[in-house]
Design an enzyme around this catalytic site. Structure first.
Site, PDB file in Angstrom:
ATOM      1  N   ASP A 147      -2.055  19.873 -22.179  1.00 42.29           N
ATOM      2  CA  ASP A 147      -2.602  18.579 -22.940  1.00 42.29           C
ATOM      3  C   ASP A 147      -1.206  17.491 -21.669  1.00 42.29           C
ATOM      4  O   ASP A 147      -0.485  18.534 -21.297  1.00 42.29           O
ATOM      5  CB  ASP A 147      -2.121  18.972 -24.404  1.00 42.29           C
ATOM      6  CG  ASP A 147      -2.616  17.201 -24.751  1.00 42.29           C
ATOM      7  OD1 ASP A 147      -3.955  16.511 -24.917  1.00 42.29           O
ATOM      8  OD2 ASP A 147      -1.511  16.525 -25.286  1.00 42.29           O
ATOM      9  N   TYR A 167       5.507   9.561 -27.443  1.00 45.48           N
ATOM     10  CA  TYR A 167       5.297  10.333 -27.967  1.00 45.48           C
ATOM     11  C   TYR A 167       6.796  11.080 -28.457  1.00 45.48           C
ATOM     12  O   TYR A 167       6.908  11.384 -29.470  1.00 45.48           O
ATOM     13  CB  TYR A 167       4.337  11.116 -27.620  1.00 45.48           C
ATOM     14  CG  TYR A 167       3.224  11.357 -27.304  1.00 45.48           C
ATOM     15  CD1 TYR A 167       2.008  10.912 -29.057  1.00 45.48           C
ATOM     16  CD2 TYR A 167       1.924  10.508 -26.248  1.00 45.48           C
ATOM     17  CE1 TYR A 167       1.135  11.163 -29.020  1.00 45.48           C
ATOM     18  CE2 TYR A 167       0.952  10.834 -27.235  1.00 45.48           C
ATOM     19  CZ  TYR A 167      -0.059  10.301 -28.061  1.00 45.48           C
ATOM     20  OH  TYR A 167      -1.087   9.324 -27.957  1.00 45.48           O
ATOM     21  N   ARG A 174     -12.070  27.830 -29.493  1.00 49.35           N
ATOM     22  CA  ARG A 174     -11.379  27.426 -29.806  1.00 49.35           C
ATOM     23  C   ARG A 174     -11.227  28.133 -30.819  1.00 49.35           C
ATOM     24  O   ARG A 174      -9.703  28.541 -31.278  1.00 49.35           O
ATOM     25  CB  ARG A 174     -11.128  25.862 -30.008  1.00 49.35           C
ATOM     26  CG  ARG A 174     -10.181  25.313 -29.820  1.00 49.35           C
ATOM     27  CD  ARG A 174     -10.152  23.822 -30.837  1.00 49.35           C
ATOM     28  NE  ARG A 174      -9.313  23.223 -31.664  1.00 49.35           N
ATOM     29  CZ  ARG A 174      -8.764  23.819 -32.988  1.00 49.35           C
ATOM     30  NH1 ARG A 174      -9.483  24.075 -33.212  1.00 49.35           N
ATOM     31  NH2 ARG A 174      -8.253  23.168 -33.241  1.00 49.35           N
ATOM     32  N   ARG A 214     -13.214  18.458 -27.189  1.00 47.88           N
ATOM     33  CA  ARG A 214     -14.054  17.521 -27.575  1.00 47.88           C
ATOM     34  C   ARG A 214     -15.317  17.758 -28.311  1.00 47.88           C
ATOM     35  O   ARG A 214     -15.902  17.743 -29.038  1.00 47.88           O
ATOM     36  CB  ARG A 214     -13.717  16.608 -27.201  1.00 47.88           C
ATOM     37  CG  ARG A 214     -12.644  15.865 -27.569  1.00 47.88           C
ATOM     38  CD  ARG A 214     -12.694  14.405 -26.705  1.00 47.88           C
ATOM     39  NE  ARG A 214     -10.787  14.274 -27.981  1.00 47.88           N
ATOM     40  CZ  ARG A 214     -10.415  12.751 -27.516  1.00 47.88           C
ATOM     41  NH1 ARG A 214     -11.382  12.318 -26.977  1.00 47.88           N
ATOM     42  NH2 ARG A 214      -9.512  12.257 -28.436  1.00 47.88           N
ATOM     43  N   ARG A 266     -11.676  13.542 -21.309  1.00 41.19           N
ATOM     44  CA  ARG A 266     -12.133  14.795 -21.658  1.00 41.19           C
ATOM     45  C   ARG A 266     -12.753  15.506 -21.530  1.00 41.19           C
ATOM     46  O   ARG A 266     -13.176  16.167 -23.132  1.00 41.19           O
ATOM     47  CB  ARG A 266     -11.738  14.337 -23.036  1.00 41.19           C
ATOM     48  CG  ARG A 266     -10.399  12.677 -22.861  1.00 41.19           C
ATOM     49  CD  ARG A 266      -9.121  14.110 -22.577  1.00 41.19           C
ATOM     50  NE  ARG A 266      -8.303  14.774 -24.451  1.00 41.19           N
ATOM     51  CZ  ARG A 266      -8.007  14.068 -25.385  1.00 41.19           C
ATOM     52  NH1 ARG A 266      -8.072  12.903 -25.562  1.00 41.19           N
ATOM     53  NH2 ARG A 266      -7.792  15.011 -26.363  1.00 41.19           N
TER      54      ARG A 266
END
Ligand code: CP3
Length: 342
Positions: free
Chosen positions: A76, A153, A39, A30, A26
């Site tokens: 992702d 998920y 972003r 982040r 990651r």
């Protein structure tokens, strides 16, 4: 293209290295203010991930700003459900959310096996742009979720403390579960093959929810499919990171992959004994160790490195870096690894 820094690849294959390579799970996104700036220029995570030029830019940021020995493509694990026909949304501060979930055999009929090239062309394009821009500076890591984590998920529809709907499904509908897991596995193999064709130098499978299954279910509903993926891919080295799967370390030693990721709960000497000498181990500093002072971060990193000494190792944290970690502490971690005398 020839890699200028191929430490990661050589360490994965068990070849001799001048020093231990280091990167962080990651690392793209982040923690970096430079990531947040990119972003904030778009509507959110999904638009960023689907804009190949921007995805490439944030993939390369940690190489420039932190000095890691590898880039990992910005995307992702949840792009696979989407490519199979189950789109997700990323809810601010809450995480992924699926408007539709799988709860019956009828739902399965609405899904398809993803073709990695067409259904995920934005990731493939981002990989090509990144490879060009990196110009061989460091290897590029491709990745996917392990089938069990993706299944969790798709059934649950969001993150969960217990994933009890997904775990219930394994008891109440084992055949349906196997059908869906096989569809995810086939999609993932297509996707990873497309990533490799586009230029990734190593792939990693993230089984983030491995630790919530009992050992027999882990064998039947997770390892079985991870093993299919490992057997299907021989073009590049493979890393399997199964968070919390301390009970499965012996079986993981038998997977057809080069590297096993350890989380921070797993003892290093014990893991080496259980997994064997023939695999590279990746990890496993506690991500929370980076909340310490620079001296404490350095000491914790050296303590970890000492325990891996003289064996096949790629330095990393025991899970993804936490969002509120100071990037300066990440740099201390990286520099400590780079300055450590093997
Ligand atoms: O390693 C990297 O930096 C590359 C990119 C990457 C992302 N997600 C980007 C992302 C990778 C490798 C992942 C993997 C991932 N995604 C996992 C497996 C690893 C793990 O942490 O166990 C899982 C379980 C997910 C699912 C997911 N995606 C969650 C639960 C969330 C929300 C909370 C969080 O982790 O930030 C995401 C969103 C996400 N994926 C973000 C990023 C940069 C944050 C989105 C934002 O910018 O708001």
């Amino acid at each position: 293209m020839q890699l200028k820094n191929d430490l990661l690849i050589r360490a994965a294959k068990g070849e001799t290295v001048e020093r231990t390579p280091v990167w962080l799970m990651r690392q793209a996104g982040r923690i970096l203010p430079e990531y947040r700036a990119v972003r904030n220029s778009v509507s959110g995570f999904i638009e960023l991930a689907q804009t190949p030029e921007l995805a490439a830019e944030v993939t390369i940021q940690p190489v420039d700003l932190l000095g890691v020995d590898a880039a990992i493509i910005f995307s992702d694990i949840l792009v696979i459900p989407e490519a199979m026909g189950l789109p997700y949304e990323m809810v601010e501060k809450r995480g992924p959310w699926f408007p539709n979930v799988v709860s019956s055999a009828a739902d399965l009929l609405k899904l398809r096996i993803a073709d990695g090239v067409d259904d995920l062309s934005y990731v493939i394009e981002a990989i090509k742009i990144t490879k060009k821009a990196l110009n061989g500076r460091v290897p590029l890591i491709g990745f996917a979720g392990a089938p069990w984590t993706i299944f969790a998920y798709m059934i649950e529809g969001s993150g969960s403390k217990t994933f009890s709907k997904a775990r219930a499904m394994l008891y109440t509908e084992p055949e349906l579960s196997h059908q869906l897991l096989q569809m995810i596995t086939d999609s993932t193999i297509n996707y990873l093959k497309a990533q490799i064709a586009a230029g990734v130098n190593l792939i990693q499978l993230f089984d983030s929810w491995a630790g919530i299954l009992p050992p027999n279910h882990y064998d039947e509903f997770s390892l079985k499919y991870i093993s299919q993926i490992c057997d299907a891919i021989d073009e590049v080295p493979k890393t399997v990171f199964a968070k919390g799967a301390f009970f499965a370390r012996e079986q993981m030693g038998k997977l057809n992959c080069e590297t096993i990721g350890l989380d921070w709960n797993m003892g290093i000497a014990e893991s080496r004994r259980m997994i064997g000498e023939h695999k590279t181990l990746q990890g496993n500093l506690d991500p929370a160790a980076l909340y310490g002072t620079p001296k404490e971060v350095e000491a914790a990193t050296i303590l970890m490195l000492d325990q891996f000494k003289d064996s096949r190792h790629i330095a990393n944290l025991g899970h993804g870096v936490y969002p509120d970690i100071n990037p300066e502490m990440v740099k201390v971690f990286i520099e400590t690894v780079k300055n450590y005398n093997n």
